[in-house]
Design a protein around this motif. Structure first.
Motif, PDB file in Angstrom:
ATOM      1  N   CYS A 198       0.928  -1.188   0.055  1.00 42.81           N
ATOM      2  CA  CYS A 198      -0.134  -0.024   0.066  1.00 42.81           C
ATOM      3  C   CYS A 198       0.967   1.072  -0.104  1.00 42.81           C
ATOM      4  O   CYS A 198       0.631   2.196  -0.680  1.00 42.81           O
ATOM      5  CB  CYS A 198      -0.894   0.084   1.200  1.00 42.81           C
ATOM      6  N   LYS A 199       1.879   1.158   0.825  1.00 41.88           N
ATOM      7  CA  LYS A 199       2.840   2.405   0.984  1.00 41.88           C
ATOM      8  C   LYS A 199       3.661   2.574  -0.502  1.00 41.88           C
ATOM      9  O   LYS A 199       3.647   3.789  -1.000  1.00 41.88           O
ATOM     10  CB  LYS A 199       3.796   1.959   1.871  1.00 41.88           C
TER      11      LYS A 199
ATOM     12  N   THR B 260       1.034   4.037  -3.216  1.00 39.31           N
ATOM     13  CA  THR B 260       0.761   5.241  -2.999  1.00 39.31           C
ATOM     14  C   THR B 260       1.644   6.071  -3.737  1.00 39.31           C
ATOM     15  O   THR B 260       1.323   7.316  -3.977  1.00 39.31           O
ATOM     16  CB  THR B 260       0.576   5.920  -1.462  1.00 39.31           C
TER      17      THR B 260
ATOM     18  N   ILE C 223       0.658   6.869  -7.477  1.00 33.71           N
ATOM     19  CA  ILE C 223      -0.459   7.423  -7.954  1.00 33.71           C
ATOM     20  C   ILE C 223      -0.247   8.390  -8.946  1.00 33.71           C
ATOM     21  O   ILE C 223      -1.191   8.343 -10.048  1.00 33.71           O
ATOM     22  CB  ILE C 223      -1.217   8.248  -6.529  1.00 33.71           C
TER      23      ILE C 223
ATOM     24  N   LEU D 272      -3.880  -1.132  -4.798  1.00 31.22           N
ATOM     25  CA  LEU D 272      -4.480  -0.385  -3.133  1.00 31.22           C
ATOM     26  C   LEU D 272      -5.786  -1.164  -2.826  1.00 31.22           C
ATOM     27  O   LEU D 272      -5.966  -1.478  -1.665  1.00 31.22           O
ATOM     28  CB  LEU D 272      -4.650   0.974  -3.281  1.00 31.22           C
TER      29      LEU D 272
END
Length: 94
Positions: free
Chosen positions: A25-26, A29, A32, A43
């Motif tokens: 997830c980190k 991001t 994006i 995500l």
């Protein structure tokens, strides 16, 4: 997914799976702006996997092993494999 067998693991190992999914997830991001659709897809799938593992840990009674459903395993493996592929090919950096 329907054919994936559940797997029983220890709570600490389930924690490691959640930590790995959290790292995905980190990393996602950070992507994006470069590739919003790909990052958002990862995500969402990672969130589904984290919720699945967390929900199954919630039913744990102390130090008993946790059974992770086949569906959650498929999501988790898919997310981790996709992230590893992006890191290996240099699409993502860690």
């Amino acid at each position: 997914m329907a054919e994936a067998e559940p797997v029983t693991i220890t709570v600490p190992d389930a924690g490691r799976v959640i930590a790995a999914l959290g790292m995905v997830c980190k990393l996602a991001t950070g992507q994006i702006e470069k590739d919003p659709a790909d990052a958002a897809g990862l995500l969402i799938d990672a969130a589904d996997a984290i919720v699945g593992v967390g929900a199954e840990i919630r039913t744990d009674k102390g130090d008993e092993p946790v059974t992770i459903s086949g569906r959650t395993l498929v999501y988790s493996r898919s997310v981790l494999a996709r992230a590893i592929g992006r890191l290996t090919t240099g699409i993502w950096e860690c």
